[in-house]
Scaffold this active site. Structure first.
Site, PDB file in Angstrom:
ATOM      1  N   GLU A 240       0.993   3.946   1.807  1.00  0.00           N
ATOM      2  CA  GLU A 240       1.529   4.413   3.095  1.00  0.00           C
ATOM      3  C   GLU A 240       2.772   3.595   3.463  1.00  0.00           C
ATOM      4  O   GLU A 240       3.784   4.142   3.928  1.00  0.00           O
ATOM      5  CB  GLU A 240       0.492   4.253   4.216  1.00  0.00           C
TER       6      GLU A 240
ATOM      7  N   ASP B 114     -18.201  -2.225 -37.368  1.00  0.00           N
ATOM      8  CA  ASP B 114     -16.897  -1.536 -37.340  1.00  0.00           C
ATOM      9  C   ASP B 114     -15.703  -2.465 -37.161  1.00  0.00           C
ATOM     10  O   ASP B 114     -14.562  -2.050 -37.355  1.00  0.00           O
ATOM     11  CB  ASP B 114     -16.872  -0.515 -36.185  1.00  0.00           C
TER      12      ASP B 114
ATOM     13  N   HIS C  76       0.839  -1.191   0.000  1.00  0.00           N
ATOM     14  CA  HIS C  76       0.000   0.000   0.000  1.00  0.00           C
ATOM     15  C   HIS C  76       0.884   1.254   0.000  1.00  0.00           C
ATOM     16  O   HIS C  76       2.052   1.212   0.398  1.00  0.00           O
ATOM     17  CB  HIS C  76      -0.935  -0.010   1.204  1.00  0.00           C
TER      18      HIS C  76
ATOM     19  N   SER D 125     -19.626   3.476 -38.804  1.00  0.00           N
ATOM     20  CA  SER D 125     -19.177   4.838 -38.539  1.00  0.00           C
ATOM     21  C   SER D 125     -17.815   5.051 -39.181  1.00  0.00           C
ATOM     22  O   SER D 125     -17.348   6.151 -39.329  1.00  0.00           O
ATOM     23  CB  SER D 125     -19.103   5.085 -37.036  1.00  0.00           C
TER      24      SER D 125
ATOM     25  N   ALA E  16     -19.214   9.304 -30.352  1.00  0.00           N
ATOM     26  CA  ALA E  16     -18.666  10.207 -31.378  1.00  0.00           C
ATOM     27  C   ALA E  16     -19.783  10.439 -32.388  1.00  0.00           C
ATOM     28  O   ALA E  16     -20.271   9.484 -32.989  1.00  0.00           O
ATOM     29  CB  ALA E  16     -17.456   9.572 -32.045  1.00  0.00           C
TER      30      ALA E  16
ATOM     31  N   SER F  68     -29.932   1.556 -24.190  1.00  0.00           N
ATOM     32  CA  SER F  68     -30.299   0.655 -23.086  1.00  0.00           C
ATOM     33  C   SER F  68     -29.734   1.158 -21.759  1.00  0.00           C
ATOM     34  O   SER F  68     -30.437   1.168 -20.747  1.00  0.00           O
ATOM     35  CB  SER F  68     -29.763  -0.758 -23.338  1.00  0.00           C
TER      36      SER F  68
ATOM     37  N   GLY G 195     -23.033   0.358 -29.682  1.00  0.00           N
ATOM     38  CA  GLY G 195     -23.533   1.462 -30.499  1.00  0.00           C
ATOM     39  C   GLY G 195     -24.832   2.027 -29.960  1.00  0.00           C
ATOM     40  O   GLY G 195     -25.052   2.083 -28.749  1.00  0.00           O
TER      41      GLY G 195
HETATM   42  N1  NAP Z   1     -19.787   6.920 -33.530  1.00  0.00           N
HETATM   43  C1  NAP Z   1     -19.844   6.180 -32.435  1.00  0.00           C
HETATM   44  O1  NAP Z   1     -19.594   6.641 -31.302  1.00  0.00           O
HETATM   45  C2  NAP Z   1     -20.190   4.734 -32.589  1.00  0.00           C
HETATM   46  C3  NAP Z   1     -19.757   3.832 -31.619  1.00  0.00           C
HETATM   47  C4  NAP Z   1     -20.133   2.508 -31.762  1.00  0.00           C
HETATM   48  C5  NAP Z   1     -20.909   2.116 -32.820  1.00  0.00           C
HETATM   49  N2  NAP Z   1     -21.282   3.017 -33.756  1.00  0.00           N
HETATM   50  C6  NAP Z   1     -22.165   2.629 -34.846  1.00  0.00           C
HETATM   51  O2  NAP Z   1     -23.370   2.148 -34.269  1.00  0.00           O
HETATM   52  C7  NAP Z   1     -23.934   1.168 -35.113  1.00  0.00           C
HETATM   53  C8  NAP Z   1     -24.226  -0.051 -34.278  1.00  0.00           C
HETATM   54  O3  NAP Z   1     -25.241   0.277 -33.345  1.00  0.00           O
HETATM   55  P1  NAP Z   1     -26.415  -0.748 -33.124  1.00  0.00           P
HETATM   56  O4  NAP Z   1     -27.437  -0.089 -32.325  1.00  0.00           O
HETATM   57  O5  NAP Z   1     -26.801  -1.312 -34.440  1.00  0.00           O
HETATM   58  O6  NAP Z   1     -25.685  -1.953 -32.394  1.00  0.00           O
HETATM   59  P2  NAP Z   1     -25.031  -2.041 -30.937  1.00  0.00           P
HETATM   60  O7  NAP Z   1     -25.686  -1.101 -30.023  1.00  0.00           O
HETATM   61  O8  NAP Z   1     -23.565  -2.031 -31.088  1.00  0.00           O
HETATM   62  O9  NAP Z   1     -25.417  -3.525 -30.578  1.00  0.00           O
HETATM   63  C9  NAP Z   1     -26.752  -3.812 -30.358  1.00  0.00           C
HETATM   64  C10 NAP Z   1     -26.893  -5.291 -30.182  1.00  0.00           C
HETATM   65  O10 NAP Z   1     -26.278  -5.693 -28.970  1.00  0.00           O
HETATM   66  C11 NAP Z   1     -26.981  -6.793 -28.456  1.00  0.00           C
HETATM   67  N3  NAP Z   1     -27.399  -6.518 -27.102  1.00  0.00           N
HETATM   68  C12 NAP Z   1     -27.252  -7.367 -26.065  1.00  0.00           C
HETATM   69  N4  NAP Z   1     -27.740  -6.836 -24.949  1.00  0.00           N
HETATM   70  C13 NAP Z   1     -28.224  -5.617 -25.269  1.00  0.00           C
HETATM   71  C14 NAP Z   1     -28.870  -4.621 -24.515  1.00  0.00           C
HETATM   72  N5  NAP Z   1     -29.110  -4.733 -23.215  1.00  0.00           N
HETATM   73  N6  NAP Z   1     -29.226  -3.492 -25.145  1.00  0.00           N
HETATM   74  C15 NAP Z   1     -28.986  -3.325 -26.453  1.00  0.00           C
HETATM   75  N7  NAP Z   1     -28.376  -4.252 -27.219  1.00  0.00           N
HETATM   76  C16 NAP Z   1     -28.000  -5.391 -26.624  1.00  0.00           C
HETATM   77  C17 NAP Z   1     -28.202  -6.987 -29.347  1.00  0.00           C
HETATM   78  O11 NAP Z   1     -27.877  -7.985 -30.313  1.00  0.00           O
HETATM   79  P3  NAP Z   1     -28.263  -9.488 -30.023  1.00  0.00           P
HETATM   80  O12 NAP Z   1     -29.737  -9.465 -29.738  1.00  0.00           O
HETATM   81  O13 NAP Z   1     -27.879 -10.217 -31.212  1.00  0.00           O
HETATM   82  O14 NAP Z   1     -27.498  -9.835 -28.831  1.00  0.00           O
HETATM   83  C18 NAP Z   1     -28.330  -5.693 -30.080  1.00  0.00           C
HETATM   84  O15 NAP Z   1     -28.898  -5.799 -31.337  1.00  0.00           O
HETATM   85  C19 NAP Z   1     -22.947   0.908 -36.193  1.00  0.00           C
HETATM   86  O16 NAP Z   1     -23.346   1.580 -37.344  1.00  0.00           O
HETATM   87  C20 NAP Z   1     -21.664   1.496 -35.659  1.00  0.00           C
HETATM   88  O17 NAP Z   1     -20.856   1.950 -36.730  1.00  0.00           O
HETATM   89  C21 NAP Z   1     -20.925   4.306 -33.655  1.00  0.00           C
END
Ligand code: NAP
Length: 383
Positions: A68, A224, A66, A185, A171, A320, A314
């Site tokens: 200290e 991605d 630790h 993205s 982002a 969620s 994403g």
């Molecule tokens: N610019 C940014 O900051 C950024 C960052 C990340 C992603 N992106 C973009 O976001 C897009 C993806 O987003 P998305 O909404 O399609 O997918 P996501 O949010 O990455 O994934 C969603 C999937 O995760 C699974 N999942 C499991 N538990 C979940 C819960 N509690 N809540 C929600 N999902 C859950 C589900 O698939 P299952 O039912 O099959 O398990 C759901 O369809 C892409 O186009 C990516 O390029 C952008």
């Protein structure tokens, strides 16, 4: 402090410039443990006497000495002042690796202790301070307490809320899109691979190095194919967590094939045993949680020693976490681009009126290249 000993309440002392200087040094030392101390907190300590620093230490890694003990090990400290970023521990336990620091401090002959933060852990929570005071040491608390709370936000959140600190990082374009209509993205603008530039992505890599885990949904891995590692700055790779209820990810996804793939955890709802066996055979950890509730995901990560989670997307995952109120901070990089259509950063929160909007507190803004970096915290009781 709801549960703490009465005697540990912040003392309103006029701290000297030298006190401030020593505590800032102790905080800087504590930060050196970044990424290495969880589930323990990061702690730094300085011993001073006659206006000079005579000992320094920090908690370098989980299970290690630790702060200290390190600082006191530098030489005789009798009559000196201990500056410590967190209240010294005061108990022994079969699974505890180090002796109680409060006893070491008392034995050393330290005359005064200045402490930034109270340790919220149930077996300490003011008892360490009480022990020092009972031994006749003058204890003053609260100097740089906010900086300590920020340093150990994961540890404090775990102790107070029973789950890791959750930080959403987004982002987006000016009009709130995180990806173009055509998906990733990474294909958002002709010639550009990312919504944000290298300066912003360096900040994101630094954030990854500061967090115990990064978390994304299956959709982000599909779109991605991210590595979720620390590459643009020096630092440790966090645990990579992918929520994929039916284990639909392809074996070729980069996160499943990294050299340190034991740091990849796929969390599923239910899946065929042969698929689970295949992933485990690849060296990836699989956790099955019926229904895949986010609270249970955070509990499972907490049980593994994770104290802080950076959620990187994403859209459905961001939504969620927001819908369930399981978040503490949001960072949004806003790029000077407009997409018009595409994937919204968040949706489906069920908010009907402005009055019901999620309103962030403690907000800050700064410029990063051509982008705006916005940050704000969850205001509890307002969701
Ligand atoms: N610019 C940014 O900051 C950024 C960052 C990340 C992603 N992106 C973009 O976001 C897009 C993806 O987003 P998305 O909404 O399609 O997918 P996501 O949010 O990455 O994934 C969603 C999937 O995760 C699974 N999942 C499991 N538990 C979940 C819960 N509690 N809540 C929600 N999902 C859950 C589900 O698939 P299952 O039912 O099959 O398990 C759901 O369809 C892409 O186009 C990516 O390029 C952008």
């Amino acid at each position: 402090m709801e549960r703490g000993h009465e005697s540990c309440h912040t003392t309103l002392t006029n701290f000297s410039d030298f006190d401030r200087c020593c505590m800032k040094r102790a905080l800087a030392l504590a930060w050196r443990g970044i990424g290495k101390t969880s589930p323990n907190p990061m702690v730094g300590a300085v011993i001073a006497r006659d206006g000079r620093i005579i000992g320094e230490g920090w908690h370098r890694r989980y299970g290690g000495k630790h702060a200290e003990a390190e600082a006191l090990g530098a030489g005789p400290a009798a009559g000196g002042t201990l500056y410590c970023t967190l209240e010294p521990c005061c108990f022994t336990a079969p699974d505890k690796h180090q002796p109680p620091c409060a006893e070491l401090v008392i034995k050393s002959g330290i005359r005064r202790a200045v402490i930034a933060g109270i340790d919220p852990f149930g077996r300490v929570n003011g008892a360490g301070i009480a022990m020092l005071r009972e031994a006749g040491i003058v204890v003053e608390t609260g100097l740089c307490a906010e900086a300590e709370a920020e340093l150990n936000r994961g540890y404090h959140t775990m102790q107070r809320q029973g789950r890791p600190f959750v930080h959403l990082k987004i982002a987006q374009s000016l009009d709130g899109r995180i990806a173009a209509p055509e998906g990733a993205s990474t294909k958002v603008a002709a010639g550009d691979r990312w919504i944000t530039d290298t300066a912003a992505r360096k900040i994101v890599h630094r954030m990854r190095a500061e967090y115990d885990a990064v978390l994304v949904g299956r959709g982000t891995v599909l779109a991605d194919d991210p590595e979720l590692t620390v590459r643009l700055v020096r630092g440790q790779n966090p645990l990579r967590v992918i929520l994929d209820s039916r284990l639909g990810l392809s074996d070729g996804a980069k996160v499943l094939g990294l050299p340190d793939r034991e740091k990849t955890v796929v969390v599923c709802d239910q899946a065929a045993p042969d698929r689970i066996a295949k992933l485990r055979g690849m060296g990836v950890e699989v956790i099955c949680l019926p229904g895949l509730p986010l609270g249970a995901v955070l509990d499972a990560l907490g049980a593994r020693g994770v104290r802080s989670v950076l959620v990187e997307g994403g859209s459905r995952i961001f939504s969620s976490f927001l819908r369930e109120g399981l978040w503490d901070r949001i960072t949004v990089f806003i790029a000077p681009i407009i997409l018009g259509d595409g994937v919204s950063a968040v949706s489906g929160l069920g908010i009907g009126t402005i009055r019901d909007a999620l309103r962030l507190g403690n907000v800050s803004f700064r410029r990063v290249g051509d982008q705006l970096l916005f940050e704000g915290n969850h205001v509890y009781g307002n969701c």
